[in-house]
Design a protein around this motif. Structure first.
Motif, PDB file in Angstrom:
ATOM      1  N   SER A 616       0.836  -1.199   0.000  1.00  0.00           N
ATOM      2  CA  SER A 616       0.000   0.000   0.000  1.00  0.00           C
ATOM      3  C   SER A 616       0.874   1.253   0.000  1.00  0.00           C
ATOM      4  O   SER A 616       2.065   1.210   0.331  1.00  0.00           O
ATOM      5  N   ALA A 617       0.247   2.389  -0.366  1.00  0.00           N
ATOM      6  CA  ALA A 617       0.991   3.631  -0.537  1.00  0.00           C
ATOM      7  C   ALA A 617       1.711   4.071   0.732  1.00  0.00           C
ATOM      8  O   ALA A 617       2.807   4.645   0.668  1.00  0.00           O
ATOM      9  N   ASP A 618       1.126   3.785   1.906  1.00  0.00           N
ATOM     10  CA  ASP A 618       1.742   4.255   3.142  1.00  0.00           C
ATOM     11  C   ASP A 618       3.034   3.512   3.473  1.00  0.00           C
ATOM     12  O   ASP A 618       3.798   3.932   4.346  1.00  0.00           O
ATOM     13  N   MET A 619       3.321   2.414   2.747  1.00  0.00           N
ATOM     14  CA  MET A 619       4.540   1.649   2.997  1.00  0.00           C
ATOM     15  C   MET A 619       5.595   1.855   1.907  1.00  0.00           C
ATOM     16  O   MET A 619       6.673   1.242   1.952  1.00  0.00           O
ATOM     17  N   GLU A 620       5.313   2.738   0.939  1.00  0.00           N
ATOM     18  CA  GLU A 620       6.268   2.950  -0.150  1.00  0.00           C
ATOM     19  C   GLU A 620       7.591   3.522   0.369  1.00  0.00           C
ATOM     20  O   GLU A 620       8.678   3.104  -0.046  1.00  0.00           O
ATOM     21  N   GLY A 621       7.519   4.492   1.291  1.00  0.00           N
ATOM     22  CA  GLY A 621       8.737   5.086   1.833  1.00  0.00           C
ATOM     23  C   GLY A 621       9.614   4.067   2.532  1.00  0.00           C
ATOM     24  O   GLY A 621      10.849   4.075   2.380  1.00  0.00           O
ATOM     25  N   ALA A 622       9.003   3.157   3.293  1.00  0.00           N
ATOM     26  CA  ALA A 622       9.765   2.122   3.996  1.00  0.00           C
ATOM     27  C   ALA A 622      10.428   1.172   3.001  1.00  0.00           C
ATOM     28  O   ALA A 622      11.586   0.760   3.181  1.00  0.00           O
ATOM     29  N   ALA A 623       9.708   0.824   1.931  1.00  0.00           N
ATOM     30  CA  ALA A 623      10.260  -0.068   0.909  1.00  0.00           C
ATOM     31  C   ALA A 623      11.443   0.590   0.196  1.00  0.00           C
ATOM     32  O   ALA A 623      12.457  -0.066  -0.082  1.00  0.00           O
ATOM     33  N   GLN A 624      11.315   1.883  -0.079  1.00  0.00           N
ATOM     34  CA  GLN A 624      12.423   2.594  -0.719  1.00  0.00           C
ATOM     35  C   GLN A 624      13.656   2.637   0.190  1.00  0.00           C
ATOM     36  O   GLN A 624      14.788   2.502  -0.279  1.00  0.00           O
ATOM     37  N   ALA A 625      13.425   2.820   1.480  1.00  0.00           N
ATOM     38  CA  ALA A 625      14.549   2.859   2.420  1.00  0.00           C
ATOM     39  C   ALA A 625      15.274   1.519   2.464  1.00  0.00           C
ATOM     40  O   ALA A 625      16.514   1.462   2.529  1.00  0.00           O
ATOM     41  N   VAL A 626      14.531   0.425   2.429  1.00  0.00           N
ATOM     42  CA  VAL A 626      15.142  -0.906   2.413  1.00  0.00           C
ATOM     43  C   VAL A 626      15.958  -1.089   1.136  1.00  0.00           C
ATOM     44  O   VAL A 626      17.089  -1.597   1.163  1.00  0.00           O
ATOM     45  N   ASP A 642       0.643  -9.039  -4.028  1.00  0.00           N
ATOM     46  CA  ASP A 642       1.089 -10.381  -3.658  1.00  0.00           C
ATOM     47  C   ASP A 642       1.848 -10.401  -2.336  1.00  0.00           C
ATOM     48  O   ASP A 642       2.287 -11.470  -1.889  1.00  0.00           O
ATOM     49  N   VAL A 643       2.018  -9.242  -1.709  1.00  0.00           N
ATOM     50  CA  VAL A 643       2.766  -9.176  -0.450  1.00  0.00           C
ATOM     51  C   VAL A 643       1.909  -8.469   0.599  1.00  0.00           C
ATOM     52  O   VAL A 643       1.015  -7.681   0.271  1.00  0.00           O
ATOM     53  N   SER A 644       2.221  -8.738   1.874  1.00  0.00           N
ATOM     54  CA  SER A 644       1.471  -8.118   2.967  1.00  0.00           C
ATOM     55  C   SER A 644       2.300  -7.084   3.718  1.00  0.00           C
ATOM     56  O   SER A 644       1.790  -6.375   4.583  1.00  0.00           O
ATOM     57  N   GLY A 645       3.576  -6.990   3.394  1.00  0.00           N
ATOM     58  CA  GLY A 645       4.471  -6.020   4.008  1.00  0.00           C
ATOM     59  C   GLY A 645       5.656  -5.810   3.085  1.00  0.00           C
ATOM     60  O   GLY A 645       5.685  -6.319   1.952  1.00  0.00           O
ATOM     61  N   VAL A 646       6.660  -5.069   3.550  1.00  0.00           N
ATOM     62  CA  VAL A 646       7.850  -4.852   2.728  1.00  0.00           C
ATOM     63  C   VAL A 646       8.538  -6.198   2.511  1.00  0.00           C
ATOM     64  O   VAL A 646       8.868  -6.903   3.467  1.00  0.00           O
ATOM     65  N   THR A 647       8.734  -6.542   1.240  1.00  0.00           N
ATOM     66  CA  THR A 647       9.273  -7.860   0.894  1.00  0.00           C
ATOM     67  C   THR A 647      10.361  -7.726  -0.164  1.00  0.00           C
ATOM     68  O   THR A 647      10.141  -7.124  -1.219  1.00  0.00           O
ATOM     69  N   VAL A 648      11.524  -8.300   0.132  1.00  0.00           N
ATOM     70  CA  VAL A 648      12.636  -8.305  -0.828  1.00  0.00           C
ATOM     71  C   VAL A 648      12.676  -9.675  -1.489  1.00  0.00           C
ATOM     72  O   VAL A 648      12.757 -10.703  -0.807  1.00  0.00           O
ATOM     73  N   VAL A 649      12.609  -9.701  -2.811  1.00  0.00           N
ATOM     74  CA  VAL A 649      12.764 -10.948  -3.564  1.00  0.00           C
ATOM     75  C   VAL A 649      14.124 -10.884  -4.248  1.00  0.00           C
ATOM     76  O   VAL A 649      14.336 -10.074  -5.158  1.00  0.00           O
ATOM     77  N   VAL A 650      15.059 -11.720  -3.786  1.00  0.00           N
ATOM     78  CA  VAL A 650      16.414 -11.731  -4.336  1.00  0.00           C
ATOM     79  C   VAL A 650      16.384 -12.504  -5.645  1.00  0.00           C
ATOM     80  O   VAL A 650      16.127 -13.707  -5.665  1.00  0.00           O
ATOM     81  N   GLY A 651      16.628 -11.797  -6.764  1.00  0.00           N
ATOM     82  CA  GLY A 651      16.492 -12.402  -8.079  1.00  0.00           C
ATOM     83  C   GLY A 651      17.737 -13.084  -8.590  1.00  0.00           C
ATOM     84  O   GLY A 651      18.796 -13.109  -7.937  1.00  0.00           O
ATOM     85  N   ALA A 652      17.619 -13.614  -9.820  1.00  0.00           N
ATOM     86  CA  ALA A 652      18.725 -14.330 -10.450  1.00  0.00           C
ATOM     87  C   ALA A 652      19.886 -13.397 -10.790  1.00  0.00           C
ATOM     88  O   ALA A 652      20.989 -13.869 -11.075  1.00  0.00           O
ATOM     89  N   ASP A 653      19.634 -12.089 -10.756  1.00  0.00           N
ATOM     90  CA  ASP A 653      20.711 -11.128 -11.039  1.00  0.00           C
ATOM     91  C   ASP A 653      21.561 -10.824  -9.806  1.00  0.00           C
ATOM     92  O   ASP A 653      22.484 -10.011  -9.871  1.00  0.00           O
ATOM     93  N   TRP A 654      21.259 -11.488  -8.653  1.00  0.00           N
ATOM     94  CA  TRP A 654      22.000 -11.222  -7.406  1.00  0.00           C
ATOM     95  C   TRP A 654      22.232 -12.555  -6.685  1.00  0.00           C
ATOM     96  O   TRP A 654      21.595 -12.872  -5.711  1.00  0.00           O
TER      97      TRP A 654
END
Length: 695
Positions: A616-626, A642-654
């Protein structure tokens, strides 16, 4: 502009003024003035009697009087002297006459005014703006060598030149051979000056007319936070223009062309959206389309006309036009791509028809007979009906081609057909040298200003012309048309969402790397070896701070220690198995950076590229900080259901390390295959036709 332009006026012994009320005809006596071919004096001329030449605006008469050194000039009782200028008889080239006989055209002063010249040597009377004694001025009566509408420059007396009309008599001691070139030069100068002033005046009026046609609005009315790139060493920056096609039915003409009379009062939708990118060095150009049913994040926007504020949302991109106008669509594109967009232009159905007619026939091609019409269970259709092969289309038929969707399979097919039309149109315009053909350019200008609405900073004809001139020298083999790679929307199969490899295109646009590979590497290119860019961004330094890229950085709603973060392993793909333990490694790296609540999630979510999601929009700032803490670019921070909170998906490029690897600079021509690139030089492109719409 002038009523007596090029006419002769019958000479009279005395006239009440240089112009009769209402008709603008100027009259003068025949005193000493030769006609346009014979030059004899009038039958009533007498050397010892002053003659009335003209009156100044109903005021004092201008008389010719005898004198020792030649005729003097009498204006309001004051005799002209050597190199003196008459106050009352002075003229400027053409236009309305003032109270003292002074004339003007649009405020432009004639060359030389009414200079009496050197009275001691040659005291020719200047009554049309033409000066004596070698001073060239503008004569009002183009086509009449005697000056303004037939008023003659008069000279008489010992030692003075004869009448200065064509074929006029010469004074003793002067040779015809020596005087004629001077007269011709003076006459040519007068005519040229008049033509320049007349043309300039007409152009000024016409430009004002074209400017009056134009409509404009605010460039951006949403917060994207994207900044204009720093100029390269030559002071150049890329040019990005958002091109929008509106489905508005607000005008009866649009209803007739587009149908759907019942939706005439609905807010308009932007069914066609293209970003035109011209490189900083103006050597290549790229176009990217986004299909109208692509779901994206739309920022908060305010309608500049009504003041209504539309909250940020996540929906299909064509709705942006109804959420504050084109400025909101521009802000949405900037938020999605991280590319600064300089201007926008919109056009509706009737505008497309006008422009297509002004451009003329454009060649298109279909592989089968096509008829885009309503079918059982599939309403709508553009009405386009063509036989197999190539066709020249314009006007309403061009609009049908650009709107056809079902017969070209989908929105993606429609974008491809639009790209074919635009490439063919550009080739046609270049082949006709339209940029240097004044009549054609005038017709296009008229149609464009009547058809387009533009962002306010380019809301004049001069600025639009400057834009066109920046495009005219881009060769067709350096123009590339593409569509943003998409995949089916998991929430709605009728919609699309951005594919992961779309990020490559956005990086190429931000770094000003050419979509084609037909150019040569440039010294200040920021791309990798073999790429061509114009180096539109310089490296940051003490005197040049780094410019933010991508979406606006928002403040986090909570401290890192209070921000919950889930980390998922998405390193597996079709070519390689997932790297074991990657989620735990990255989660521990976040804990070390102060995110005490970060933890690994056992869910595996394969991703080609690493991303940070938020619900949601209120969590965009937190996601950007992460993302910033891990070195992940902000344009890889995405809102997701597809997510309920800030979620990092580590992709094949990392696949290793605790800091996200710096992305490689893209190469020129390194577009993803899904972009469907079409080069502007491809003349054999032909659209496939869906079987149900063949006939």
């Amino acid at each position: 502009m002038y009523e007596n332009h090029g006419k002769r006026v019958k000479h009279e012994e005395k006239v009440p003024g240089p112009r009769e009320a209402g008709d603008g005809t100027e009259r003068a006596s025949p005193a000493g003035a030769a006609g346009a071919g014979d030059g004899p004096e009038g039958p009533d001329d007498r050397e010892d009697e002053p003659k009335v030449l003209a009156t100044a605006g109903g005021g004092p008469e201008v008389r010719e009087t005898p004198g020792d050194g030649g005729p003097g000039r009498e204006a309001g009782g004051a005799k002209g002297a050597d190199s003196a200028k008459s106050a009352d008889g002075a003229q400027r080239a053409g236009g309305a006459e003032s109270a003292h006989g002074t004339q003007e055209v649009g405020g432009a002063e004639g060359l030389g005014g009414a200079d009496a010249g050197d009275a001691g040597a040659r005291h020719a009377e200047d009554v049309g703006g033409a000066t004596s004694a070698g001073k060239a001025t503008s004569a009002e009566g183009a086509g009449d060598p005697r000056g303004a509408g037939g008023r003659a420059a008069v000279a008489q007396g010992a030692g003075a030149d004869g009448a200065d009309g064509v074929g006029g008599g010469e004074a003793p001691g002067r040779t015809t051979r020596s005087r004629r070139p001077l007269r011709v030069l003076r006459w040519a100068s007068a005519v040229l000056a008049l033509l320049i002033l007349g043309t300039a005046g007409a152009a000024y009026v016409y430009i004002r007319h074209l400017n009056g046609n134009l409509r404009s609005g605010e460039r951006s009315n949403g917060a994207s936070g994207v900044h204009k790139p720093v100029a390269n060493s030559a002071g150049q920056t890329p040019l990005n223009i958002l091109l929008l096609g509106s489905d508005s039915r607000a005008k009866a003409e649009n209803v007739k062309l587009g149908g759907s009379r019942d939706t005439a009062d609905n807010p308009p939708l932007a069914d066609v959206q293209m970003l035109l990118h011209v490189s900083a060095d103006r050597k290549n150009a790229s176009v990217v389309s986004i299909p109208r049913d692509t779901r994206v994040d739309i920022p908060e926007c305010e309608d500049a006309r009504t003041g209504e504020v539309f909250p940020e949302t996540n929906t299909i991109i064509n709705e942006t036009l109804a959420r504050g106008g084109p400025g909101c669509t521009l802000s949405t594109w900037e938020k999605l791509t991280g590319v600064y967009i300089d201007h926008w232009m919109t056009i509706d159905f009737s505008g497309v028809v006008k422009m297509a007619d002004a451009i003329g026939g454009v060649e298109v091609c279909v592989t089968d007979n096509i008829w885009d019409r309503p079918l059982p269970g599939v309403p709508g259709g553009s009405g386009l009906k063509l036989t197999k092969g190539s066709h020249q289309i314009q006007g309403e038929q061009a609009l049908q081609w650009l709107r056809t969707r079902h017969a070209f399979y989908s929105d993606l097919g429609r974008a491809k057909a639009q790209h074919m039309y635009l490439n063919s149109m550009l080739r046609e315009l270049k082949s006709q040298s339209v940029f240097t053909d004044t009549p054609r350019l005038t017709g296009l200008a008229e149609a464009a200003t009547e058809s387009l609405e533009v962002s306010e900073e380019i809301g004049t004809v001069n600025k639009l012309f400057d834009l066109a001139m920046q495009l005219k020298d881009v060769p067709t083999n350096r123009i590339t048309m593409t569509t943003m790679p998409t995949v089916a929307d998991p929430q709605d199969p009728n919609h699309l969402v951005e594919a992961e490899d779309a990020g490559t295109m956005w990086a190429m646009l931000r770094d000003d790397v050419a979509f084609d590979s037909n150019g040569k590497p440039t010294e200040d290119s920021k791309g990798s070896e073999g790429s061509e860019g114009s180096g539109s961004e310089k490296a940051a330094g003490p005197d040049r701070p780094a410019e933010p890229e991508g979406p606006a950085v928002k403040d986090a709603a909570s401290d890192p220690a209070d921000t919950g973060v889930l980390v998922r392993n998405g390193t597996g793909d079709a070519q390689a198995a997932p790297v074991g333990g990657r989620a735990s490694v990255v989660a521990q790296a976040l804990v070390a950076k102060g995110y005490a609540l970060a933890q690994a999630d056992a869910t595996t979510t394969p991703r080609e590229k690493t991303e940070v999601g938020y619900p949601s929009a209120d969590m965009e700032g937190a996601a950007q900080a992460v993302a910033t803490a891990l070195g992940i670019p902000l344009n890889q921070v995405k809102r997701s259901t597809d997510v309920s909170g800030v979620t990092v998906v580590v992709g094949a490029d990392w696949r290793d390390g605790t800091s996200y690897p710096k992305p490689k600079k893209p190469k020129a021509g390194g577009l993803p295959e899904a972009a469907g690139a079409i080069n502007g030089s491809e003349k054999d492109a032909c659209m496939d036709v869906y079987e149900s719409y063949r006939w």
